[in-house]
Design an enzyme around this catalytic site. Structure first.
Site, PDB file in Angstrom:
ATOM      1  N   ASN A 171       0.840  -1.200   0.000  1.00  0.00           N
ATOM      2  CA  ASN A 171       0.000   0.000   0.000  1.00  0.00           C
ATOM      3  C   ASN A 171       0.876   1.252   0.000  1.00  0.00           C
ATOM      4  O   ASN A 171       2.097   1.162  -0.005  1.00  0.00           O
ATOM      5  CB  ASN A 171      -0.957  -0.017   1.195  1.00  0.00           C
ATOM      6  CG  ASN A 171      -0.193  -0.107   2.503  1.00  0.00           C
ATOM      7  OD1 ASN A 171       0.530   0.804   2.862  1.00  0.00           O
ATOM      8  ND2 ASN A 171      -0.321  -1.235   3.193  1.00  0.00           N
ATOM      9  N   ASP A 240      -4.586  -6.088   5.243  1.00  0.00           N
ATOM     10  CA  ASP A 240      -5.708  -6.814   5.849  1.00  0.00           C
ATOM     11  C   ASP A 240      -5.803  -8.217   5.264  1.00  0.00           C
ATOM     12  O   ASP A 240      -6.314  -9.126   5.899  1.00  0.00           O
ATOM     13  CB  ASP A 240      -7.015  -6.062   5.601  1.00  0.00           C
ATOM     14  CG  ASP A 240      -7.038  -4.739   6.355  1.00  0.00           C
ATOM     15  OD1 ASP A 240      -6.496  -4.708   7.479  1.00  0.00           O
ATOM     16  OD2 ASP A 240      -7.573  -3.747   5.821  1.00  0.00           O
ATOM     17  N   ILE A 268      -3.120  -7.163  14.349  1.00  0.00           N
ATOM     18  CA  ILE A 268      -2.113  -6.998  15.407  1.00  0.00           C
ATOM     19  C   ILE A 268      -2.654  -6.094  16.521  1.00  0.00           C
ATOM     20  O   ILE A 268      -2.601  -6.428  17.708  1.00  0.00           O
ATOM     21  CB  ILE A 268      -0.813  -6.387  14.824  1.00  0.00           C
ATOM     22  CG1 ILE A 268      -0.318  -7.237  13.656  1.00  0.00           C
ATOM     23  CG2 ILE A 268       0.258  -6.262  15.894  1.00  0.00           C
ATOM     24  CD1 ILE A 268       0.755  -6.594  12.803  1.00  0.00           C
ATOM     25  N   PHE A 285      -4.747   3.658  14.668  1.00  0.00           N
ATOM     26  CA  PHE A 285      -4.995   4.675  13.648  1.00  0.00           C
ATOM     27  C   PHE A 285      -6.148   4.223  12.769  1.00  0.00           C
ATOM     28  O   PHE A 285      -6.359   3.021  12.588  1.00  0.00           O
ATOM     29  CB  PHE A 285      -3.745   4.886  12.767  1.00  0.00           C
ATOM     30  CG  PHE A 285      -2.815   5.910  13.335  1.00  0.00           C
ATOM     31  CD1 PHE A 285      -1.983   5.595  14.385  1.00  0.00           C
ATOM     32  CD2 PHE A 285      -2.791   7.205  12.819  1.00  0.00           C
ATOM     33  CE1 PHE A 285      -1.132   6.547  14.927  1.00  0.00           C
ATOM     34  CE2 PHE A 285      -1.944   8.163  13.350  1.00  0.00           C
ATOM     35  CZ  PHE A 285      -1.115   7.836  14.407  1.00  0.00           C
ATOM     36  N   LYS A 299     -14.202   1.474  15.584  1.00  0.00           N
ATOM     37  CA  LYS A 299     -12.934   0.747  15.755  1.00  0.00           C
ATOM     38  C   LYS A 299     -12.432   0.836  17.188  1.00  0.00           C
ATOM     39  O   LYS A 299     -11.902  -0.128  17.736  1.00  0.00           O
ATOM     40  CB  LYS A 299     -11.878   1.366  14.811  1.00  0.00           C
ATOM     41  CG  LYS A 299     -11.332   0.364  13.818  1.00  0.00           C
ATOM     42  CD  LYS A 299     -10.488   1.034  12.773  1.00  0.00           C
ATOM     43  CE  LYS A 299     -11.234   1.101  11.452  1.00  0.00           C
ATOM     44  NZ  LYS A 299     -10.427   1.642  10.366  1.00  0.00           N
ATOM     45  N   LYS A 303     -12.261  -2.835  18.739  1.00  0.00           N
ATOM     46  CA  LYS A 303     -10.918  -3.385  18.953  1.00  0.00           C
ATOM     47  C   LYS A 303     -10.453  -3.193  20.397  1.00  0.00           C
ATOM     48  O   LYS A 303      -9.317  -3.532  20.728  1.00  0.00           O
ATOM     49  CB  LYS A 303      -9.914  -2.721  17.996  1.00  0.00           C
ATOM     50  CG  LYS A 303     -10.188  -3.008  16.515  1.00  0.00           C
ATOM     51  CD  LYS A 303      -8.955  -2.740  15.665  1.00  0.00           C
ATOM     52  CE  LYS A 303      -9.276  -2.835  14.186  1.00  0.00           C
ATOM     53  NZ  LYS A 303      -8.100  -2.785  13.327  1.00  0.00           N
TER      54      LYS A 303
HETATM   55  O1  C5P Z   1      -9.323  -2.055  10.812  1.00  0.00           O
HETATM   56  P1  C5P Z   1      -8.276  -1.181  10.208  1.00  0.00           P
HETATM   57  O2  C5P Z   1      -7.256  -1.931   9.406  1.00  0.00           O
HETATM   58  O3  C5P Z   1      -8.807   0.020   9.488  1.00  0.00           O
HETATM   59  O4  C5P Z   1      -7.511  -0.586  11.490  1.00  0.00           O
HETATM   60  C1  C5P Z   1      -6.396   0.239  11.372  1.00  0.00           C
HETATM   61  C2  C5P Z   1      -5.560   0.103  12.607  1.00  0.00           C
HETATM   62  O5  C5P Z   1      -5.330  -1.276  12.889  1.00  0.00           O
HETATM   63  C3  C5P Z   1      -4.174   0.699  12.461  1.00  0.00           C
HETATM   64  O6  C5P Z   1      -3.778   1.185  13.736  1.00  0.00           O
HETATM   65  C4  C5P Z   1      -3.317  -0.494  12.017  1.00  0.00           C
HETATM   66  O7  C5P Z   1      -1.970  -0.322  12.402  1.00  0.00           O
HETATM   67  C5  C5P Z   1      -3.967  -1.637  12.771  1.00  0.00           C
HETATM   68  N1  C5P Z   1      -3.928  -2.963  12.087  1.00  0.00           N
HETATM   69  C6  C5P Z   1      -3.147  -3.964  12.599  1.00  0.00           C
HETATM   70  N2  C5P Z   1      -3.131  -5.214  12.004  1.00  0.00           N
HETATM   71  C7  C5P Z   1      -3.880  -5.456  10.913  1.00  0.00           C
HETATM   72  C8  C5P Z   1      -4.671  -4.428  10.356  1.00  0.00           C
HETATM   73  C9  C5P Z   1      -4.671  -3.191  10.963  1.00  0.00           C
HETATM   74  O8  C5P Z   1      -2.450  -3.754  13.599  1.00  0.00           O
HETATM   75  N3  C5P Z   1      -3.838  -6.663  10.360  1.00  0.00           N
END
Ligand code: C5P
Length: 364
Positions: A171, A240, A268, A285, A299, A303
Site C-alpha cells: 500500500n 488486511d 495486530i 490509527f 474501531k 478493537k
Molecule cells: O481495521 P483497520 O485496518 O482500518 O484498522 C487500522 C488500525 O489497525 C491501524 O492502527 C493499524 O496499524 C492496525 N492494524 C493492525 N493489524 C492489521 C490491520 C490493521 O495492527 N492486520
C-alpha cells in the site's frame, strides 16, 4: 549568524538591537571557551533558523557543519524549526525540495515560506514568514511530557505480502507518521521499539528498529515484545489480506483474467488490545476515505482500544505520502481535533495526549 548573514547586517547591529551577544564564528578561540557550538546547542530549548537559505537547508540535509549555524543544527538535540527565505525558483527547484523533505525526515519543523513579492522583484513562494508568525508557531510547541522510564512500541510503514518470488501486494504508506511518533517519543525520553515495514526513512538515533516485511512477521515481532511495553501505537498500514498461496516460482503470463485468492491477516492492534495480562495502553490509527468519525469510533470500541487517531486519506492534503496531516483523536469519553500541520509537530501533540491519558489511567 552565518558569514552570508553578516554581509547583510553586521553582528554589532544585531547585538545593539537585541541587547544580546551575537555568535557568528565556528572556530573562535574566545567564543569556543566562553560558549562553543556544543554548549550553545545544549543551552537552547529550541533552535530556529530564520531566514533559512537554500544553502543552509542543503547543508542541514546532508550533515555539513562548516559554519556556526550548520554545526549548531548538527549538535542540537532540541526541537528545530526553519523559516525558509529564497527566490521562488530556488524554492521550487527539485534539489531544494528534496533537501527540505530530508530535513523534515530528520525531525525539522517547517514554518512557511509564504507567497508574495520578493526582494528580487519576482512573485511566488519563498518569502520568509513574518517574525510574528514564527513566534506564534514556537508558542504552539508545548513542551513534551517526561516519558523517562516508559517503553513504547510503534508499528510503522506498509507491509509487503508476496504473491511469488518477485511480486507483492502493498500500500501507499510512507511510514512518516510512525517514524515522527518514534522521534517525538524518544525526544520525550521514552525507550522506543520501532517495528517497521519497508520504508525509505531513517529511524531516530535512540530508538531500536525491528525491520519486517510481511504482516505475519510484524505480528510475531510485536507479540513477542508486548509484555515489556507500557504503550503500543499501531501506526503501520498492515495488509488486511494476503495471497492465500505464496507460489515458489514466478507466475507466468497466461489468460486475460486470473484470480488470486486472499486470506485475512491477523489484526495486530486488536490482539494487543485484547491481551488479558500485561496489556499496554493501546493506540490505533484509522485512515478512511469516508465516514471518518463513525468508523473511528466503531474501531475504538470493537478493537478495545484506549485511543484512536483518525485521518482522511485519498484527499489532496494530508494522508499517506504527505509531510503534513490532520487528526481527530478519540478516546472513550472525549475527542480532540489536531489541525493540519507537519507530521513532526502532529506527532509531538499526539505523544503529549497519550502521556496525559496514560497518566490518568494509571492514577485511577
Ligand atoms: O481495521 P483497520 O485496518 O482500518 O484498522 C487500522 C488500525 O489497525 C491501524 O492502527 C493499524 O496499524 C492496525 N492494524 C493492525 N493489524 C492489521 C490491520 C490493521 O495492527 N492486520
Amino acid at each position: 549568524m552565518t558569514p552570508a548573514a553578516t554581509e547583510f547586517i553586521t553582528p554589532l547591529t544585531f547585538q545593539a538591537l537585541s541587547g544580546h551577544p551575537v555568535h557568528s564564528h565556528l572556530l573562535d578561540s574566545g567564543e569556543e571557551q566562553a560558549m562553543g557550538h556544543i554548549s550553545l546547542a545544549r543551552w537552547a530549548d529550541v533552535l530556529v533558523i530564520a531566514p533559512a537559505t537554500a544553502n543552509t537547508i542543503a547543508k542541514m540535509s546532508h550533515g555539513w557543519a562548516d559554519d556556526l549555524v550548520s554545526a549548531l543544527y548538527l549538535a542540537a538535540e532540541c526541537p528545530v524549526f526553519i523559516a525558509p527565505a529564497m527566490n521562488q525558483a530556488m524554492w521550487r527547484k527539485s534539489a531544494t525540495q528534496t533537501n527540505i523533505k530530508q530535513c523534515q525526515q530528520q525531525g525539522v519543523m517547517l514554518i512557511g515560506p509564504e507567497q508574495g513579492s520578493q526582494a528580487c522583484g519576482e512573485i511566488g513562494f519563498g518569502r520568509m514568514s513574518e517574525p510574528e508568525t514564527i513566534c506564534e508557531r514556537l508558542l504552539e510547541l508545548e513542551p513534551l511530557p517526561c516519558l523517562q522510564g516508559k517503553k513504547i512500541m510503534i508499528t510503522a510503514g506498509p507491509t509487503r505480502e508476496p504473491l511469488d518470488p518477485v511480486r507483492y501486494i502493498s500500500n501507499r504508506s510512507s511510514g512518516k507518521m510512525g517514524y515522527a511518533l518514534a522521534r517525538a517519543a524518544t525526544d520525550a525520553g521514552a525507550q522506543v521499539l520501532l517495528v517497521s515495514g519497508p520504508t525509505a526513512l531513517t529511524p531516530p538515533e535512540n530508538s531500536e528498529l525491528i525491520a519486517v516485511e510481511t504482516a505475519a512477521q510484524m505480528y510475531d515481532a510485536v507479540m513477542a515484545r508486548t509484555a515489556m511495553c507500557d504503550v503500543f501505537i499501531g501506526a503501520a498500514a498492515v495488509a488486511d489480506y494476503r495471497p492465500a498461496q505464496n507460489v515458489p516460482q514466478k507466475i507466468k503470463k497466461q489468460d486475460a483474467l486470473i484470480s488470486i485468492s486472499l486470506e485475512k491477516t491477523r489484526d495486530i492492534l486488536a490482539e494487543v488490545a485484547q491481551l488479558q495480562s500485561a496489556r499496554p495502553f493501546t493506540v490505533g490509527f484509522a485512515a478512511e476515505t469516508h465516514a471518518l468519525e463513525t468508523y473511528a469510533q466503531d474501531k475504538l470500541r470493537r478493537k478495545n482500544l484506549d485511543m484512536i487517531a483518525a485521518n482522511w486519506v485519498g484527499r489532496e492534503q494530508g494522508g499517506f505520502e504527505s509531510e503534513s496531516n490532520a487528526l481527530t483523536v478519540f478516546w472513550h469519553n472525549g475527542c480532540v481535533q489536531l489541525a493540519m500541520t507537519d507530521k513532526a509537530h502532529l506527532a509531538r501533540q499526539l505523544i503529549s495526549l497519550i502521556a496525559e491519558k496514560l497518566n490518568e489511567k494509571n492514577t485511577v
